[in-house]
Design a protein around this motif. Sequence first.
Motif, PDB file in Angstrom:
ATOM      1  N   UNK A 193      28.366   2.983  30.699  1.00  0.00           N
ATOM      2  CA  UNK A 193      27.618   1.744  30.426  1.00  0.00           C
ATOM      3  C   UNK A 193      26.499   1.530  31.435  1.00  0.00           C
ATOM      4  N   UNK A 194      26.782   1.772  32.708  1.00  0.00           N
ATOM      5  CA  UNK A 194      25.766   1.581  33.746  1.00  0.00           C
ATOM      6  C   UNK A 194      24.599   2.546  33.558  1.00  0.00           C
ATOM      7  N   UNK A 195      24.897   3.772  33.156  1.00  0.00           N
ATOM      8  CA  UNK A 195      23.826   4.751  32.944  1.00  0.00           C
ATOM      9  C   UNK A 195      22.907   4.313  31.818  1.00  0.00           C
ATOM     10  N   UNK A 196      23.490   3.860  30.735  1.00  0.00           N
ATOM     11  CA  UNK A 196      22.681   3.415  29.592  1.00  0.00           C
ATOM     12  C   UNK A 196      21.860   2.181  29.941  1.00  0.00           C
ATOM     13  N   UNK A 202      15.527   0.702  34.516  1.00  0.00           N
ATOM     14  CA  UNK A 202      15.056   1.473  35.659  1.00  0.00           C
ATOM     15  C   UNK A 202      15.951   1.257  36.869  1.00  0.00           C
ATOM     16  N   UNK A 203      16.128   2.307  37.649  1.00  0.00           N
ATOM     17  CA  UNK A 203      16.981   2.227  38.838  1.00  0.00           C
ATOM     18  C   UNK A 203      16.203   1.599  39.983  1.00  0.00           C
ATOM     19  N   UNK A 204      16.753   0.529  40.534  1.00  0.00           N
ATOM     20  CA  UNK A 204      16.104  -0.202  41.626  1.00  0.00           C
ATOM     21  C   UNK A 204      17.042  -0.281  42.817  1.00  0.00           C
ATOM     22  N   UNK A 278      24.124  -0.004  43.678  1.00  0.00           N
ATOM     23  CA  UNK A 278      23.416  -0.581  42.545  1.00  0.00           C
ATOM     24  C   UNK A 278      23.985  -0.009  41.247  1.00  0.00           C
ATOM     25  N   UNK A 279      23.980  -0.768  40.148  1.00  0.00           N
ATOM     26  CA  UNK A 279      24.368  -0.173  38.862  1.00  0.00           C
ATOM     27  C   UNK A 279      23.495   1.045  38.566  1.00  0.00           C
ATOM     28  N   UNK A 280      24.130   2.158  38.222  1.00  0.00           N
ATOM     29  CA  UNK A 280      23.384   3.378  37.938  1.00  0.00           C
ATOM     30  C   UNK A 280      23.113   4.249  39.148  1.00  0.00           C
ATOM     31  N   UNK A 281      23.677   3.925  40.311  1.00  0.00           N
ATOM     32  CA  UNK A 281      23.399   4.668  41.543  1.00  0.00           C
ATOM     33  C   UNK A 281      23.851   6.127  41.440  1.00  0.00           C
ATOM     34  N   UNK A 282      23.077   7.001  42.091  1.00  0.00           N
ATOM     35  CA  UNK A 282      23.333   8.443  42.100  1.00  0.00           C
ATOM     36  C   UNK A 282      23.321   8.920  43.548  1.00  0.00           C
ATOM     37  N   UNK A 367      18.859   9.457  32.661  1.00  0.00           N
ATOM     38  CA  UNK A 367      17.535   9.586  33.296  1.00  0.00           C
ATOM     39  C   UNK A 367      17.170   8.235  33.929  1.00  0.00           C
ATOM     40  N   UNK A 368      17.559   8.019  35.161  1.00  0.00           N
ATOM     41  CA  UNK A 368      17.368   6.705  35.783  1.00  0.00           C
ATOM     42  C   UNK A 368      15.903   6.339  36.018  1.00  0.00           C
ATOM     43  N   UNK A 369      15.020   7.331  35.990  1.00  0.00           N
ATOM     44  CA  UNK A 369      13.599   7.059  36.238  1.00  0.00           C
ATOM     45  C   UNK A 369      12.744   7.432  35.031  1.00  0.00           C
ATOM     46  N   UNK A 370      13.309   7.306  33.829  1.00  0.00           N
ATOM     47  CA  UNK A 370      12.621   7.777  32.629  1.00  0.00           C
ATOM     48  C   UNK A 370      11.320   7.031  32.367  1.00  0.00           C
TER      49      UNK A 370
END
Length: 371
Positions: A193-196, A202-204, A278-282, A367-370
């Motif tokens: 869910x976080x990835x979508x 966008x990842x901030x 952060x949500x979506x962190x890598x 793709x967090x920076x798509x």
Amino acid sequence: MVLQRPGYQLAIVPLTVLLIVLAVLPAAALSPQNILLIANRAVPHSIELARYYQQKRLIPETNLLTVTMPVEEHCRRQEYQQQLLAPLRQRLARPGAEKIHCLVLFYGLPLKILAEQPAADSIDEIAQASGLAVSSAAVDSEIALARVEDYPLAGWVANPLLEKRGGQGAAEAILLVSRLDAATPDIVRRMIDDSLATERSGLRGKAYFDARWPANGGQGAYQRYDTALHQAAMTTATISRLEVVLEETEALLVAAPQAAIYSGWYSLGAYTDIFTWQPGAVGYHIASGECATLKQAASQGWCKRMLDSGAAATLGPVAEPYVQAFPRPDLFFGYLLDGYYSLVESYFYSLPYLSWQMILLGDPLYRPFRH
């Protein structure tokens, strides 16, 4: 040390960025039609999570393979070959399977193939030939070679996709592999869910790189990877809007709020609970065996604890990999920050070896920076 985002002047653009800009792009990006999901019939949550991801990412209904594997986090070589590899190869032999370029392994499948002991009179020969331990490997790293009929099991196999965007010959046979797995099914759903959600927004946040020494360009393996952390920090400051924090002493970071990206070392099997993800962190930590388990409650391995604490994607080894087996941070984050490449592509284009110890955890299409 906080790096300010510099202007876009060619003189300061890192080599990684130049490679990304100048390289020829592949004909098409990885798509849901290119992905085959693999779940364990012996673990009900495994199939449930595969169906959940299939629905969220619009994976074709026929692109799900169920197998029966041990429920432990390890398996024997024979179990891997008969119960996982053989059914997969049968599926890949079906008409239309040439479109499958990526595998996703789900919660409940083993992480590691145990080493087999060779015959006593062959140990020296194998050691001399490979210089490495015999035949143990991460399931995910081994299964990337499912389309390859014959290769040595002793030690590692060089990844022909390293620093490439596809290619001919051996590279075409490689399957990209990611895993959606964690301590609990709820964490896996949150990763999806976080990835979508992050793809849409966008990842901030902030990017943290924890080096051990000031950049010196040394040629030893440790110096090269430390320099790669410095390079990754520069790349991130150059081509993203993230605030970049670089720690360049042997001390560890002491606080990491709003963490969107992280790479560093060295705290072996001892996750430092300083991150607010952060949500979506890598991110990933460069240390041995940080993905040896995802299920043992007491484990402080970095892969397990990063996902427990809120990260969406990470990577790590199931056993001693040697430092040169890690994806180089400048390459991995360079591809990911480019925005065109998915998580699994960024991983495989920066991964030195296959049939070895490394695992990627996360949505392969992320793709967090798509944008």
